[in-house]
Design a protein around this motif. Sequence first.
Motif, PDB file in Angstrom:
ATOM      1  N   TRP A  36      24.846 -76.523 -30.221  1.00 39.86           N
ATOM      2  CA  TRP A  36      25.969 -76.040 -31.006  1.00 39.86           C
ATOM      3  C   TRP A  36      27.267 -76.322 -30.261  1.00 39.86           C
ATOM      4  CZ3 TRP A  36      21.470 -73.196 -30.343  1.00 39.86           C
ATOM      5  CH2 TRP A  36      20.718 -72.974 -31.492  1.00 39.86           C
ATOM      6  N   ARG A  37      28.240 -76.871 -30.971  1.00 34.69           N
ATOM      7  CA  ARG A  37      29.539 -77.131 -30.363  1.00 34.69           C
ATOM      8  C   ARG A  37      30.583 -76.636 -31.338  1.00 34.69           C
ATOM      9  NH1 ARG A  37      32.338 -80.849 -26.284  1.00 34.69           N
ATOM     10  NH2 ARG A  37      34.107 -79.484 -26.393  1.00 34.69           N
ATOM     11  N   GLY A  38      31.412 -75.693 -30.900  1.00 36.77           N
ATOM     12  CA  GLY A  38      32.423 -75.139 -31.793  1.00 36.77           C
ATOM     13  C   GLY A  38      33.817 -75.442 -31.301  1.00 36.77           C
ATOM     14  N   LYS A  39      34.787 -74.768 -31.965  1.00 33.62           N
ATOM     15  CA  LYS A  39      36.196 -74.947 -31.581  1.00 33.62           C
ATOM     16  C   LYS A  39      36.815 -73.553 -31.599  1.00 33.62           C
ATOM     17  CE  LYS A  39      40.053 -77.198 -30.952  1.00 33.62           C
ATOM     18  NZ  LYS A  39      40.212 -76.271 -29.822  1.00 33.62           N
ATOM     19  N   GLN A  75      38.241 -68.589 -34.327  1.00 40.96           N
ATOM     20  CA  GLN A  75      37.626 -67.467 -33.613  1.00 40.96           C
ATOM     21  C   GLN A  75      38.091 -67.418 -32.158  1.00 40.96           C
ATOM     22  OE1 GLN A  75      33.365 -68.181 -34.327  1.00 40.96           O
ATOM     23  NE2 GLN A  75      33.521 -66.967 -36.207  1.00 40.96           N
ATOM     24  N   PRO A 104      31.787 -70.264 -30.278  1.00 42.04           N
ATOM     25  CA  PRO A 104      32.506 -70.114 -31.550  1.00 42.04           C
ATOM     26  C   PRO A 104      31.988 -71.106 -32.595  1.00 42.04           C
ATOM     27  CG  PRO A 104      33.847 -71.290 -29.942  1.00 42.04           C
ATOM     28  CD  PRO A 104      32.624 -70.835 -29.214  1.00 42.04           C
ATOM     29  N   ASP A 105      32.272 -70.822 -33.867  1.00 46.68           N
ATOM     30  CA  ASP A 105      31.932 -71.807 -34.904  1.00 46.68           C
ATOM     31  C   ASP A 105      32.980 -72.923 -34.887  1.00 46.68           C
ATOM     32  OD1 ASP A 105      34.178 -70.961 -36.286  1.00 46.68           O
ATOM     33  OD2 ASP A 105      33.068 -69.771 -37.762  1.00 46.68           O
ATOM     34  N   GLY A 106      32.890 -73.846 -35.815  1.00 45.30           N
ATOM     35  CA  GLY A 106      33.761 -75.022 -35.780  1.00 45.30           C
ATOM     36  C   GLY A 106      35.114 -74.821 -36.450  1.00 45.30           C
ATOM     37  N   SER A 107      35.398 -73.591 -36.908  1.00 49.12           N
ATOM     38  CA  SER A 107      36.601 -73.384 -37.725  1.00 49.12           C
ATOM     39  C   SER A 107      37.905 -73.403 -36.934  1.00 49.12           C
ATOM     40  CB  SER A 107      36.488 -72.035 -38.457  1.00 49.12           C
ATOM     41  OG  SER A 107      36.530 -70.979 -37.498  1.00 49.12           O
ATOM     42  N   GLU A 128      32.810 -73.754 -25.305  1.00 41.50           N
ATOM     43  CA  GLU A 128      32.642 -74.082 -26.730  1.00 41.50           C
ATOM     44  C   GLU A 128      31.283 -74.693 -27.054  1.00 41.50           C
ATOM     45  OE1 GLU A 128      37.279 -74.783 -28.089  1.00 41.50           O
ATOM     46  OE2 GLU A 128      36.109 -76.532 -27.499  1.00 41.50           O
ATOM     47  N   GLN A 129      30.570 -75.121 -26.007  1.00 41.44           N
ATOM     48  CA  GLN A 129      29.262 -75.750 -26.253  1.00 41.44           C
ATOM     49  C   GLN A 129      28.177 -74.913 -25.582  1.00 41.44           C
ATOM     50  OE1 GLN A 129      28.474 -80.190 -26.286  1.00 41.44           O
ATOM     51  NE2 GLN A 129      27.701 -79.661 -24.279  1.00 41.44           N
TER      52      GLN A 129
END
Length: 468
Positions: A33-36, A84, A78-81, A26-27
């Motif tokens: 960038w760090r997403g979920k 994905q 992935p983005d933070g939403s 995720e990072q």
Amino acid sequence: MSLIANLRDTVGASNVLTEGDLTAWEQDWRRRWRGKALAVVRPGSTAEVAAVVRACAAHGTAIVPQGGNTGLVGGGVPDGSGTQVLLSLQRMNRVRAVDAANLTITAEAGCVLQAVQQAARDQGLWFPLSLAAEGSCTLGGNLATNAGGTQVLRFGNARNLCLGLEVVTPQGEVWDGLTGLRKDNTGYDLRDLYVGSEGTLGVITGATMTLHPQPAAVTTAMAACASVADCVALLNLARARLGPTLTGFEMMGAFALELVARHFPALPRPLPGAAWTVLLEQSALDPEATARERFEALLGEALEAGAITDASVAGSLAQSHAMWHVRESIPLAQSEEGLNIKHDIALPVSAIPEFVASTDAALARHVPGVRLVNFGHLGDGNLHYNVQAPAGVDAACFLAEEEDAVNRIVYDAVCARGGSISAEHGVGVLKVDELVARKPAVALGLMGRIKAALDPQRVMNPGRVLAG
Ligand code: FAD
Ligand code: ZN
């Protein structure tokens, strides 16, 4: 059935990760960038990738393909939403075949680059794609970003080494384009469309790549130059004297090497005091003694002509590795120093000395004390022209306050000289807006129509490369 249940059925529950520490996926490598992710899914075969894509498409769920997660533009996380699916190719790491007589290798997308190089070496052959992340980046990621690296001067980038691809389309069909042909003019080149598409048009699951005979002798040298113009003079002399045996020509500014010395004090300090240090590599089919003589003659001539002030030829394989180690430690040393503003730019080689002089001056006027980590593949006209906060200034504050203005200064200068704002790292999320601002409208329109035709549902890596 829910998407997660469907994915578990497809690839096995242990290969669908939804909880625990998913930082590794995720990072991004730069920790910018760090997403979920909704889930990290790890298919083990092309058929499983296709089934995963079909399931996600049926739910309208976006897919972010990921290989080794060494990308530098935020395109593979992935983005933070939390909506994905992160599709990791890491389990697809088999070399399928080496055809020594055809000089080709066919491997799965998740094969680590170093493993592809080793499989070629095991057959007495050479896969020349080489970059500092080769111990973790994957063949699929290399192709998706059209990676460059240190051998482009002689062998071109990943695209030039690729003969065929296997791809899962956004609808979950498998396109078997794995061919070892050097000639195949049967319509549009789909391979070239997928190379460099950064996961936005489909998932690369395998590739057939070109191999080369292993060189008999690889020799390395370092030279000290007083100016960038002298580095360019040395490049042209080296091209003239070494011809196709010149396989590497890397330029490193004094501050880049100072960072390496600061963060990796155990590494040797080559040619201390040089304003610019050049690493040259020669890969020859003739014996080592002949190659070494040719190298020494070149450096002697350059010294006499005043293009260099000092030089050292590696006397052993260990010394040669140490020289490369210094060069390859620059990105790591930079990341140890803190966040910075990266520019991966391409320019005509002839424009580089004037570009560096005038852009260095413009940045110093804008941010007094700014530190420039300037290094890169000079032989390809590709600089990593990175901007670090002045000493003592917090890196995060510097980025927040200055990134836009610094980018404008650098990219305006690049574009005014006919250059590119992304030479080898790609667009990812980092340069989406910049691309909109700087790419000709007709080209952007064509790219948008290709995306709409191939991925009308916009499930493949949405928001990367193209906005929206
Ligand atoms: P990832 O980071 O996992 O993904 C990169 C992009 O490709 C993402 O957009 C992702 O969605 C997409 N992608 C990945 N796999 C697939 C697939 N199978 N199908 C479809 N899309 C996919 N780059 C250079 O060009 N030259 C260099 O010299 C260089 N040096 C580097 C040095 C260091 C220390 C580091 C950390 C990076 C360097 N890079 C360099 C950048 C990076 O290593 C390359 O871009 C590499 O090719 C990325 O491979 P990866 O497997 O890690 O891809
Ligand atoms: Zn590079």
